[in-house]
Design an enzyme around this catalytic site. Sequence first.
Site, PDB file in Angstrom:
ATOM      1  CG  HIS A  59      13.148  10.740  -3.653  1.00 53.95           C
ATOM      2  ND1 HIS A  59      13.698  10.821  -2.548  1.00 53.95           N
ATOM      3  CD2 HIS A  59      12.487  10.014  -3.694  1.00 53.95           C
ATOM      4  CE1 HIS A  59      13.055  10.978  -1.637  1.00 53.95           C
ATOM      5  NE2 HIS A  59      11.299  10.179  -2.267  1.00 53.95           N
ATOM      6  CG  ASN A 131      11.397   9.604   2.414  1.00 52.06           C
ATOM      7  OD1 ASN A 131      12.788  10.204   1.830  1.00 52.06           O
ATOM      8  ND2 ASN A 131      10.156   9.459   2.597  1.00 52.06           N
ATOM      9  CE1 TYR A 341       9.061   4.406  -4.465  1.00 50.96           C
ATOM     10  CE2 TYR A 341      11.037   4.807  -4.202  1.00 50.96           C
ATOM     11  CZ  TYR A 341       9.777   5.413  -3.693  1.00 50.96           C
ATOM     12  OH  TYR A 341       9.610   6.185  -2.881  1.00 50.96           O
TER      13      TYR A 341
END
Length: 515
Positions: A59, A131, A341
């Site tokens: 990303h 997404n 993350y």
Amino acid sequence: MTEPTTANNPTTANNGAPVASDEHSQSVGADGSIALTDHYLIEKLAQFNRERVPERVVHAKGGGAFGTFRTTGDVSAYTRAALFQPGVETEMLARFSSVAGEQGSPDTWRDPRGFSLKFYTTEGNYDLVGNNTPVFFVKDGIKFPDFIRSQKRLPGSHLRDNTMQWDFWTLSPESAHQVTWLMGDRGIPASWRHMNGYGSHTYQWINAEGERFWVKYHFHTDLGHKTLTQDEADQIAGQDADFHIRDLYAAIERGDFPTWTLKVQIMPYEDAKTYRFNPFDLTKVWPHSDYPEIEVGTMELNRNPGNYFAEIEQAAFEPSNFVPGIDGSPDKMLQARIFSYADAHRYRVGTNYQQLPVNRPHTEVHSYSKEGAMRYEYNPPEVPVYAPNSVGGPAADPRRAGDGGWQSDGELVRSAATLHPEDDDWGQAGSLVRDVMSAEERDRLVETITGHVGGVTRKDVRDRAVQYWKNVDAEIGSRLEAALPPLDDSTAPGEQLSEPNPDGDLVGTDVAGKI
């Protein structure tokens, strides 16, 4: 030469002191060596060398904007989360992105799109990291690094490689549903404003009485879902690599604020135990006939960032940012992302990334975290640095202990999740082809996968790819097999083809299939 001056806004060094020149370094005479004592020159060059943080591993290319979320429906029976109570309006940030490309890649490559949201709620930040598709390629986080590497670049040539991609996909049949989405018309959105967004994972909602429910998020664009053909996307990629970034920014600048309607699917807690397939499998969707959508509210983006780097590049979204009334699930991919993350942000932006304005919650923080590079906020010296303590430091709320969770008991194993009666890898992908796609969409699907599989340079991988699509849908697989150009037997395994195919596109390069 006299330098231009702005009397009311003199240039300063980063310590706030005024500087003498932005035009000339300090040197030994007009023609001599530059002096190391020119600290402002050193500051400018050193800052310049460090003005880029490492780009995201995935990303990397994206853009975003700020806005509001307003809850218009009533889902208080399912969650006590403050932002989802009727009439509540919450400030938020959205970031859209592509998955596999680097910072300079075209926005219109065929690729999933990230749909990341940060809600600055009255109970802390809530992040929903999803997404533009409701499913994903793999269902266990241990496979995620391998999947991403298969979509990136070869270590020798530094080229992306169709053979590598199909080698991974055909050895991972769970990917079939997502790959079918990607290779179909939905694979290239016309703009971020014209695409839907999904939480993708199954999450947990908890109401005021402590009852638990399973939930899936669906953000439907109010502008209508629109996509690009491969030819349109290729043309745009050659003309404007930043097409989607430009579109969103320009729309907001002219006051054309995009909106999405959030709807959720709710599954009663006990249903998950006996549902016909694993409801926590990220490669599957819940049929709406079983769990209809319930409208929650509206998201509007209405303010562009004042500084892209500070507010978008440094924005950190993480599935671990839950608030009371929302929690995780047994989804193995979600559990892995809950760790990965936040850890990626600590590496990429810095240990104290949550103190940056774009990431800072709009509520007070009472934390025992301390120190670390670039620490900006800190507790008064009388606040203890440990817990428990007897001097009035922050204390955990034991009422939160029963918030989320699920029953789990057994030995530690390395195994797929327990199969439900209708668990399989091909069924939903086949239904997407046969029951959702029109005849014209199926034609374009065959054209797209023929171009991409045509770039595979190994016969065994190509044969597996044909069988992969026969497993999805027998007709699609047979049409692919008939349409594939002959494989050059002289091509070495892993070597990239560069001969034109009958349609004129380069086979085996990013032109043939930008995944």
